[in-house]
Structure formats: C-alpha cells, structure tokens
Design a protein around this motif. Structure first.
Motif: not given
Length: 789
Positions: A85-87, A90, A92, A265, A269, A419, A422-423
């Motif tokens: 579940n590494y983000t 960022n 959730l 995505s 990722y 990523r 997303e940030t």
C-alpha cells in the motif's frame, strides 16, 4: 594502483584506479582497505570507484585476496517491494482544504508553525544499498615482493553493460578462487551459487508479503579456459589453470526486478519488472565468446567518445605528477599556493565520476553517485533536490556530457511525474505535478518529514533549469518538444495555480505560500529562493512554448500574467545583503548567518534569475548585495555543517562575481578540508560519510572560473539573431598561468577554444561552431573573438 583521468579509463590495478590522459593519474602504492567508518580504512576514503552507470565497483584489499564491492543502481529497500500500500508519501485523501488556513495564518502574522495537515511520512521510504562483495583469491601471493609479475585490471564497460576482471602472470597462473558474499544481510535472504565456470548470488530484500526486490549477480569465466574447475558447498569456484595458461578474465553482470516504467497508475505504481535472472544471464552470455582485447577496446572507445569532447590544460608547475595522489591531497593546504595539477586532476575526476554513475539505461547519480558499502548509508543515499542533485550535474552541459544527463530526465519523467500529479491534486488542488525535497526510486513525491526539511515543492521548478539548459546548449528542438517542454509545462502549470497575491505587504505581487528556505528558517511566504526559481521557470517555459509552437494560448496567457505580477525574489536587507525571506526584518529571520545553504543566491548561481533575467551580472548594486551576502555566509564551515558542497557552491558564486581570489580560496578550502586521499569528498571535514556532490560540483565551480555564459529570454522563438556576450576567464588564478581550454560548449549551440596568459587573462579565443552569434570578451571587457561559423 593507478587511475588515469583523461582520454580513457584503462583499468584498476592492485587496488588503484588507472585513467590515461595528459599525464594526470590517480594512483597509490598501497591497496584500498576496509575498516570502521571513522578510520582511514573506510573503503570510500581509500578505494577508487569504477562504474558504467548501472553498475558500480570498488576494489579493495590485498591483491592476493582482493574484494570488489558491487553496487547496482536499482537495488533499494522499501517502496512497494516492502509495503503493497505504499503511496509515495502522499496522503490517502485530499489535504488541500488546509491550504487556505495555512495561508491565512501566514498572511496575518508572517509565519506559521502548524503544517501538520500537510506533513507526510517516510514510511517504507527505503534506502539505496550495497549488493555484496566478489572475492578473488590468488594462491601464493602474500606480499608485494616476489619474482613473478602479476597484472590485474578491472573496468566497467557501458557498451557491454558489465564489469570485467583480468589477471595475468608472467610465469603461468596459480590457482584462483572466486566467490560472492554479503555478511550485512540476513543469510536466509541470499543464496550464493557456483557451477563449473561461474559464481552467483541471488537475493531478495524481504521474504514478504509483499515479496521484496529481487537481485542477482554473476561472475563468469570469459572465453575458453583449460582450467580445472571445482565448486565448494559454500559457493566458491576454484580454478586450477593449465600449465601454459597465463591469463584469465571474468565478466561480472547484475540486475534487479525493478522497472522504472511500471511506476504509474496503469501499473498500480508497482515498479515491479521481470525476474532479473534472464537479463543477467543474457548480459553475461553476450560477452562470453568475445575476445577480451576487443571488449577492452570497445570500452575505451566509448569512454573516449565522451571525455575527449573537452580538455582543460593546466601547468604542472610543482612537478606533482610523480607524487602519490594521497600525498598530494594531504599536502594540499588552503593557505598554500594551490596545485594546478591536482586541481585539474580533480576536475577530470568529476567528469569521470559523472560518466561512471549516470549513463543511458541507468538511474541518475544519487548522493553517493553509484557507490556505497552499506545497507543504510547516510540520508539513504537518495536524491536531495535542494542543491545536491542539482550540483551532481553542474559539469555536464558545458563539457559535452549530455549523454550522462539522459537518466536524470528519464527519472523526472517516469519516477517523479506520475506520483507528482497525485501530490499536486491531494495537497494543492492543482493540476500539473510537484515533488518535494527527498526522493527515492519509488515515486516518493509527498512531504517526508518536518517542514523545515520537507516543505519544498519548488524542487521541480529548480530542476527545470537543467531541462532548459540542456536545450540551450544543444539547440535540440526535437528533444525539447518530446521530452523537455512537457516536463516544464507540467511544473509551470502547477506554479501558476499556486502563486497568491501578497496579502501581507499588499504590494500587488504574486508570491509562493507556504514556503521554506531549504533547511532553515520559518514557514512563511515569498521566500527568495522560491521566487527566483519560479521566475526562471516561467521565463524559460515561455521561450519553450514559442520554440515548440505550443498552441495552448490559455496556458501561455496565464504564465505571461504571472510573470508580470510575481515578486522576483530580490530584496536587500538593511545590512546590505540579499534577503532570504520577504517578511520584515523586525520578525528576526533575516539576520546575517553562516548557514551552509546559499538558497537566496540560487538566482545568481547556479541559476540566473538574478544574474541574467534581472541583469544582475552587469548591475553594480546587485553585485554589491551578492558580495555582502557571500561575506556574511562565511567559508562553509560552521556549527551547522562542514560539507564540501557548501564550499564548492561559494567558490562558484564568487567566480560569477569575477572575484578570482575568493573563488580560488573556497575551491582550495574545499580540497584541503573535505577531500580524502583517494580524491573523494567527505561530508564532515575529511571524515565520512562520502557524498559525491562536492566532487561533481567541483567541476562546475572550475567552469564558473573559466566562463560566464548567461542565457537570454526567448521572446520571439529565437535568441540567436543578436550576438551573445560571453566572458572568458572571469576568475582564472595566476597559478593556472599559460593554460587553455578546448571544446567548451556555449549556449546557442556554440563551442570555443581559448587560452590565457601568465596573469590569467584570456588573450585568444576561437569559435568552433554554433548557430548563434557571439561576442567574446575577457574579464577586462576586451574583445578576444567574434563570429558565427
């Protein structure tokens, strides 16, 4: 042990690195040794590094039982190989609602101490890490004396994507044993292997779930061999050569299942590629039938194709060429006369290290380039983009090392951008993309820790200078259209949405908020460093839009409006220096200090928002403010740090002021204070850890002493119609008397050769190529060449 730094990398012999060119050689009478980090035996203070971009090797130890520390660019712990579940740091869910509160607080009081809603985490961030050691033991070699002559050569070839170990003996080869090991990792995570012509090591960073990153390395006998081979249960290959056999070679290949193209995505990722065995096997097998001489020749030609593009010729007035490198460095003192031979040698070494740690198909050079002996090196040996990553590439554009920059642009395009979008959305409610200060190879783009260190969304804006400069020196419109401009437009899109009208001073300008000057001071608004970096970005992206014929007029109109209104980040404090923060001095944050960073001078050097776009290089008032700022900042050794990169940065800034004495002093001070006997720069004075930015940055500092070649704003799709003024030799010290430069690249696509007299004054320049027109002048303003060819 020799390392010739010039035309070719020849080899590494008995613990020393050999490079050949103009008689400048790194060499040692004794092999590199292993010991504790705070001792002279620390490998990275004694070993000479080899590399081909992907692989890095450091030979050390007695020649009868030599070890090669092996690194591969993509061997990291952490990321999605440690947590499914590494983000990328960022959150959730959306956090951008906090922006209005943070901005209101700052505009009311000037600062804020509460960024809690924005602060991310470093969970599963991971670390760059060593793969292991390859040990090569030769029977019968116990001392350096004896009647038999042995020759050992080690090199890493980019054309063959592998490293090679060659040993020959005058009277026939004795038995040789090779094996892999890594005593730093749990032994259940690695599996040494052996067959009749090779040894291997297979590992995984964790058993899972999820399954960790897989890695593999092999060392195989090259070509046909009459040696009798046996394998031990521990994985050691023992070779007993035939009586007539006088030489043997091994090919070393390695790989991981990391795939940078899977960090988006579409691939969730994962960054997870195929099992590394197939590619390692293919790489090794591809060279097994090749003749060793041809392999070495191909490697030398490849290396020469890069280093031969530029030559710096300085005199050896102290007859230093015959002195062991470690003795040269230990005897070098800041209060001495300098040593032009050693300074030129370290310049060559800078180019060599960049070539060896950043090539097509690799990741870019990290904080230690490509070389570590640890599982968790300092700062995870990651990518810090608030000066360190930038400094790593200072030497590239002007010396023809564009081939070393491809990994940097690929990394930004494939690793940061996905990523980063997303940030931008989750934290800032913006389109475009953004990252912060610390980045791994798994798309970490969020804030990692306390705002003082991690609130740094301006990192991509600064990095876009490298994108624009690549185009400005190459004039490669196709590259700009396909690679450079999309990167720049994404970052500019983010920033035009984030600039806010200054509600603290109410002066009608646009400012970045919230902002932090790198690694010091408050969270505030209008930080000089941010304003300068964004200013340069917007000027450059407007030029890029014209050149690439972008028809997105809505974007161009937004950029044009932002440029017209934004604060340019140049304000002078009451004591005469450049202000680091826009808020009033009465709040207590713009007093003089000796902090290691020169963040509020990035628009002076290495950037040019101040120096060029605000015409600071020819403005005596701006020059005076820069001068006072540099004096106040000190020599780069203070309570906060004793890093080589801080001294190198100061040298480059002084050079752009045409101040020879100060530029040369800080260059000498860095070498004296931070450079170990093998030429690598340490972070805490001459004590570890090793950090490569000062080594690579030294090349940029010397270039800034040789030339001032500032960009100009593109206003009509071209800036080549009016002659560019280039200052040659702004800060050449007298000890470099009678030197010369060949192949210095210029903005606009030009190239120039020039030489100088015994006083450091350039007297002759020859323009070799270029689409643009140039006016060549020396530091006195005297014309030394004009033309277009």
């Amino acid at each position: 042990m020799l390392l010739h730094m010039s035309t070719w990398l020849v080899a590494f012999v008995f613990g020393s690195l050999i490079l050949v060119t103009q008689g400048r050689v790194l060499w040692s009478k004794t092999p590199a040794t292993h010991g504790f980090k705070n001792e002279e035996g620390y490998i990275l203070k004694t070993a000479y590094p080899l590399g081909n971009g992907r692989l890095g090797i450091m030979p050390f130890g007695h020649p009868g039982s030599e070890k090669l520390v092996l690194n591969i660019d993509s061997l990291w712990s952490g990321g999605p190989f440690e947590a499914s579940n590494y983000t990328g740091g960022n959150p959730l869910e959306n956090k951008h609602d906090a922006l209005s509160r943070i901005r209101s607080t700052i505009f009311e009081s000037g600062t804020t101490s509460d960024m809690s809603d924005f602060v991310g985490n470093g969970n599963n961030y991971g670390s760059y890490r060593v793969l292991g050691n390859l040990t090569v033991s030769i029977d019968g070699i116990e001392t350096f004396t004896g009647n038999q002559i042995f020759k050992i050569a080690v090199f890493c070839s980019h054309p063959d994507s592998a490293c090679f170990y060659h040993v020959e003996a005058s009277g026939g080869l004795p038995p040789i044993s090779i094996s892999f090991e890594n005593q730093l990792v749990p032994q259940d995570l690695i599996r040494p292997g052996c067959d009749n012509n090779s040894v291997s090591i297979i590992g995984v960073t964790q058993t899972g779930p999820p399954e960790g990153l897989k890695y593999e390395a092999t060392a195989r006998v090259l070509g046909s061999s009459d040696a009798e081979a046996t394998c031990s249960e521990a994985g050691t290959l023992r070779l007993v050569p035939a009586a007539q056999q006088t030489s043997i070679e091994f090919v070393i290949a390695a790989g991981t299942n990391y795939d940078q193209t899977k960090g988006n995505s579409e691939h969730n990722y994962t960054f997870r590629g195929t099992d590394p065995h197939a590619i390692v096997d293919k790489t090794a097998n591809a060279v097994l039938a090749k003749d060793y001489t041809r392999i070495l020749h191909s490697h030398m030609l490849d290396f020469a194709s890069l280093v031969s593009k530029f030559t710096l010729s300085l005199p050896d007035s102290l007859n230093s060429s015959g002195i062991e490198t470690a003795h040269l460095i230990s005897g070098y003192k800041v209060d001495g006369p300098g040593d032009s031979f050693l300074e030129a040698l370290l310049f060559d070494f800078a180019r060599y290290l960049l070539i060896s740690s950043s090539r097509t198909g690799s990741l870019p050079a990290n904080l230690q380039g490509r070389w570590t002996e640890e599982l968790k090196p300092e700062w995870r040996s990651d990518y810090h983009a608030n000066i360190n990553l930038q400094m790593n590439y200072w030497v590239a554009d002007q010396t023809g090392l564009q081939a070393a920059q491809g990994p940097l642009f690929d990394y930004m395009r494939l690793n940061w951008t996905p990523r980063g979008r997303e940030t931008a959305n989750l934290l800032y409610n913006s389109t475009g993309w953004v990252t912060h200060n610390e980045m791994n190879i798994f798309g970490h783009s969020g804030m990692k820790s306390d705002p003082k260190w991690a609130n740094y969304p301006v990192a991509p804006a600064w990095m876009m200078q490298h994108v624009w400069d690549y185009f400005d020196y190459t004039q490669d419109v196709t590259w700009l259209t396909e690679v450079g401009y999309p990167l720049m437009k994404g970052v500019a899109t983010f920033w035009v949405s984030q600039l806010q009208e200054d509600a603290f001073t109410n002066d009608g300008t646009l400012v970045a908020i919230p902002c932090n000057s790198p690694e010091q001071g408050p969270t505030t608004f209008g930080c000089a460093h941010y304003q300068q970096a964004i200013h340069a970005l917007l000027v450059n992206v407007m030029g890029a839009a014209l050149i690439t014929k972008d028809t997105d007029t809505l974007f161009s109109d937004k950029v044009r409006l932002a440029l017209a209104k934004m604060d340019k980040g140049l304000h002078v404090a009451s004591w005469g220096g450049v202000k680091e923060w826009k808020m009033p001095e009465s709040l207590g944050f713009d007093t003089q200090n000796k902090h290691r960073h020169l963040s509020h001078l990035t628009g002076w050097y290495p950037g040019y928002s101040i120096a060029s776009y605000l015409r600071g290089y020819t403005d005596s008032g701006i020059q005076a403010a820069i001068n006072k700022t540099l004096i106040a900042r000190g020599n780069g050794t203070a309570s906060d740090a004793d890093a080589g990169w801080a001294k190198i940065w100061r040298s480059a800034c002084w050079a752009r002021l045409n101040n020879t004495d100060e530029a040369y002093f800080h260059l000498r001070y860095a070498i004296d204070r931070n450079f170990a006997g093998n030429g690598l720069s340490m972070y805490k004075g001459v004590q570890p850890p090793f950090q490569i930015d000062a080594n690579l940055g030294l090349g940029g500092a010397i270039l800034s002493m040789l030339v001032v070649d500032l960009p100009r704003a593109y206003t009509n799709g071209s800036s080549n119609d009016v002659a560019r003024t280039v200052v040659l030799g702004p800060a050449i010290p007298r000890s470099w008397r009678g030197g010369s430069v060949r192949g210095l690249l210029l903005r606009g696509g030009g190239s120039v050769d020039f030489s100088w007299d015994n006083e450091g004054l350039v007297t002759q320049a020859t323009l070799r190529s270029g689409q643009a027109k140039y006016q060549m002048v020396n530091k006195k303003g005297e014309s030394v060449g004009y033309g277009v060819h």
